[in-house]
Design an enzyme around this catalytic site. Sequence first.
Site, PDB file in Angstrom:
ATOM      1  N   GLU A 105       0.850  -1.197   0.000  1.00  0.00           N
ATOM      2  CA  GLU A 105       0.000   0.000   0.000  1.00  0.00           C
ATOM      3  C   GLU A 105       0.889   1.251   0.000  1.00  0.00           C
ATOM      4  OE1 GLU A 105      -2.243  -0.869   3.544  1.00  0.00           O
ATOM      5  OE2 GLU A 105      -2.953  -2.735   2.650  1.00  0.00           O
ATOM      6  N   LEU A 160      -5.855  -1.988  -1.172  1.00  0.00           N
ATOM      7  CA  LEU A 160      -5.755  -1.887   0.289  1.00  0.00           C
ATOM      8  C   LEU A 160      -6.292  -3.201   0.881  1.00  0.00           C
ATOM      9  CD1 LEU A 160      -7.005   1.240   2.302  1.00  0.00           C
ATOM     10  CD2 LEU A 160      -6.282  -0.934   3.271  1.00  0.00           C
ATOM     11  N   ALA A 161      -5.477  -4.227   0.823  1.00  0.00           N
ATOM     12  CA  ALA A 161      -5.939  -5.559   1.216  1.00  0.00           C
ATOM     13  C   ALA A 161      -4.707  -6.411   1.538  1.00  0.00           C
ATOM     14  CB  ALA A 161      -6.748  -6.190   0.081  1.00  0.00           C
ATOM     15  N   GLU A 162      -4.494  -6.669   2.820  1.00  0.00           N
ATOM     16  CA  GLU A 162      -3.236  -7.308   3.236  1.00  0.00           C
ATOM     17  C   GLU A 162      -3.143  -8.769   2.797  1.00  0.00           C
ATOM     18  OE1 GLU A 162      -4.997  -5.197   5.039  1.00  0.00           O
ATOM     19  OE2 GLU A 162      -3.563  -3.555   5.283  1.00  0.00           O
ATOM     20  N   GLN A 202       1.821  -2.135   5.566  1.00  0.00           N
ATOM     21  CA  GLN A 202       2.078  -0.740   5.930  1.00  0.00           C
ATOM     22  C   GLN A 202       2.375  -0.532   7.422  1.00  0.00           C
ATOM     23  OE1 GLN A 202      -1.012   2.423   5.013  1.00  0.00           O
ATOM     24  NE2 GLN A 202       0.522   2.749   3.425  1.00  0.00           N
ATOM     25  N   PHE A 203       1.629  -1.204   8.260  1.00  0.00           N
ATOM     26  CA  PHE A 203       1.864  -1.169   9.708  1.00  0.00           C
ATOM     27  C   PHE A 203       1.653  -2.571  10.259  1.00  0.00           C
ATOM     28  CE2 PHE A 203       0.353   3.077   8.673  1.00  0.00           C
ATOM     29  CZ  PHE A 203       1.164   3.917   9.422  1.00  0.00           C
ATOM     30  N   ASP A 258       0.322  -3.338  12.855  1.00  0.00           N
ATOM     31  CA  ASP A 258      -1.033  -3.360  13.431  1.00  0.00           C
ATOM     32  C   ASP A 258      -2.075  -3.879  12.438  1.00  0.00           C
ATOM     33  OD1 ASP A 258      -0.460  -1.026  15.811  1.00  0.00           O
ATOM     34  OD2 ASP A 258       0.767  -0.970  14.011  1.00  0.00           O
ATOM     35  N   ILE A 293      -1.388  -6.263   9.993  1.00  0.00           N
ATOM     36  CA  ILE A 293      -0.904  -7.484   9.343  1.00  0.00           C
ATOM     37  C   ILE A 293      -1.944  -8.603   9.457  1.00  0.00           C
ATOM     38  CG2 ILE A 293       0.275  -8.557  11.333  1.00  0.00           C
ATOM     39  CD1 ILE A 293       2.614  -9.160   9.355  1.00  0.00           C
ATOM     40  N   PRO A 303      -5.130  -9.233   8.648  1.00  0.00           N
ATOM     41  CA  PRO A 303      -5.861  -9.849   7.516  1.00  0.00           C
ATOM     42  C   PRO A 303      -4.982 -10.792   6.687  1.00  0.00           C
ATOM     43  CG  PRO A 303      -6.304  -7.488   7.632  1.00  0.00           C
ATOM     44  CD  PRO A 303      -5.194  -7.767   8.605  1.00  0.00           C
ATOM     45  N   HIS A 309      -1.150   1.948  16.029  1.00  0.00           N
ATOM     46  CA  HIS A 309       0.109   2.275  15.354  1.00  0.00           C
ATOM     47  C   HIS A 309       1.297   2.017  16.262  1.00  0.00           C
ATOM     48  CE1 HIS A 309      -2.936   4.516  13.099  1.00  0.00           C
ATOM     49  NE2 HIS A 309      -2.151   4.329  12.052  1.00  0.00           N
TER      50      HIS A 309
END
Length: 740
Positions: free
Chosen positions: A428, A469-471, A493-494, A496, A498, A500, A541
């Site tokens: 992302e 936007l989809a882990e 991205q974070f 927090d 991870i 999904p 975060h």
Amino acid sequence: MELVISSTRVPESVTVGGPLSPEQGAVSPEQLVHIYRLMYLSRRVDDREILLKRQQKIFFQVSGAGHEALQVGAALALRPGYDWFFPYYRDRALCLALGVTPTEMFLQAVGAGADTASGGRQMPTHWSSPPLHIVSTSSSTTTQLLHAVGCAEAGRYYTHHPEAAEKAQGDYRAYHDVEFHGDEVVLTTLGEGSTSQGEFWEAMNTASNKRLPVIFCVEDNGYAISVPVEVNTSGGNISRLVANFPNFHFAEIDGTDAEVCLRTFQEAAAYCRAGLGPAFVHGHVVRPYSHSLSDDDKLYRSTAEREADALRDPLAKLQMRLLREGILTEEQINELEHQLDHQAAEAAERALEAPLPKVEGITAHVYSADLDPTSSLFATEQVRAPGSEGGGKTGGEKGSAPRTMADLINACLHDEMRRDPRIVVYGEDVADASREEALSEVKGKGGVFKLTAGLQTEFGSERVFNSPLAEANIVGRAVGYAIRGMKPVVEIQFFDYIWPAMHQIHNELALMRWRSNGAWASPAVIRVPIGGYLTGGAIYHSQSGESIFTHIPGLRVVFPSNALDANGLLRTAIRCDDPVLFLEHKRLYRETYGRAPYPGPDFAIPFGKAKIVRPGSDITLVTYGALVPRAMQAAQKAQQQGIDVEILDLRTLNPYDWEAIAVSVRKTSRVIVAHEDMLSWGYGAEIAARIADELFEYLDAPVRRVGSMDTFVAYQPVLEDAILPQPETILKAIVDLKAY
Ligand SMILES: Cc1ncc(C[n+]2csc(CCOP(=O)(O)OP(=O)(O)O)c2C)c(N)n1
Ligand SMILES: [Mg+2]
């Protein structure tokens, strides 16, 4: 018309490839007989397995009964060993028609050592065959779809960049031969219930958006175990819901009509081969044998419903057609079936006699046996001479000016992408700008922390791009890319967010090699900003949680504390042949602590080698990540009180350097394990337990742990400071332990 059926036993290899070429006109009588043969054999292998299960000679059974026509149609329209296949557990007829033999199927059912799909590790019907391009499949419904998408992307990438397929020595590429064809097609299958998973929609979205040559085949038997289709799918028909995805070829068919199925897949394959986009084949099938042998559908289906289903049995329908059209006489059908019954029985007998897997082999293929990331191959820790050029675009690449962790991670990505054309970077916001035309006037984004800055500008949008936007999409596709020998270096991205992707990481990425007994591997790198101390990072975060990932066999976990280590460890992560979770502490990205000059494009650090960042004689402090600078502060204060602390930075958490811990603890006899993550069930618990177990006689005091409070991190800095371990917390533990 005359049709002679050979009376000799049908050799198992007769199914491989089949006599049909995918570009057929009308289905001939011979072809119909061939299809019947495959469908019947598939059913008989199921029946034989059911018998073996009842005799307790095998331990699980799930059948493909009722799905055979759809699956044989798919197989005969495609090319095994040329196209790619990501099936699910019901696809016996598909795999049989592609070339998996009945003996191989029974070997898996008994869990034999010679089971070609998994060496006795997976349940029956969990397919895998490298020569046929059937990629190892798990029991998890729907995960395979994103692998199929990544696989199709990789095929396209190699077609555009054939030089990337060349073998190279000195890294993972030495162990991954690449094959590709410009017009290859990827087939993936799933049940209608599994279309409820988010990953189904994530895979459809990307395949549609990128016009990938993927055939999605929904085998709709109306039930997900006991749950009927209208409960899973709003309106009861998945075709209606997906109809507006752009670029797709759609077909909704009677999946019990063998001729219709074959035709449909021929059309779908032609559409995909022509590069027009993906295809969606929705076949309505039946499920005459309940979900599995552990299920009894009489408990939840009416008699009338089951009887109506039975009338649509594809095997009976095709048999009736062969008779009705005079293609085979009753005697010929009996003779054919007799041969196939015999073939199935013989294959089962062979498998029952096969040796069992050896217990000593259990740990084989958890990690790559070819390339050991702890080996001296990765021990190039010498720093390049000042004045050398190289590295990233974020400035300071010349000379010995100290650079931040963010800079040196970026530099490593630039260096490795220059060196290795198989690397792709996505996630992302990682691109400089998805709308390339903007790049002439804007600086570019390059990640929310700017770690990927300049990569798209240097290497182009095919190698560096933004994901949806989809882990799960990010990691699932990475598995597909890596299966094809590419090296996806993706970003979550974070930390927090991870979660999904957890299913893909735990059940797919880390397991691919072990569950396929070394036949497949998915050595991708996942870079993840992690941790707190941000002053206001709050719950979502600031998370840690590394021990959740060190608890996954097959996954390497790296957690550097400074710029130089981050550079050298990331290089090893990229070049090695195992999947790596690369944790980057956000607070350390631009910290003054731990800056270092650019070390050159071949600087690597082996995994599993801790670093003594402060030698000492009184207490060993084992730590990593953002606690390294905090432990240093605490140790300086302790020194003023006459306590000499040795600090070990583990640098990698799986593998970790037990030897270094043991040497230090034997010397000091007092040890603290400190980490930022919550104390309970944290990483320190394992290390402390092992020290207590194996080094008990060297200890003069109990093993102590320091961690955060057992809560999430709060927003208000007063709360954040109290929740996370501070230098004072560590100092207090040091002083207490010395006084013990
Ligand atoms: C992610 C996941 N959740 C739950 C299960 C348990 N499970 C196995 S099969 C199944 C039903 C699948 O139904 P469907 O997708 O319609 O396929 P079918 O078995 O009917 O062919 C469920 C719930 C699983 N294997 N994976
Ligand atoms: Mg179903």
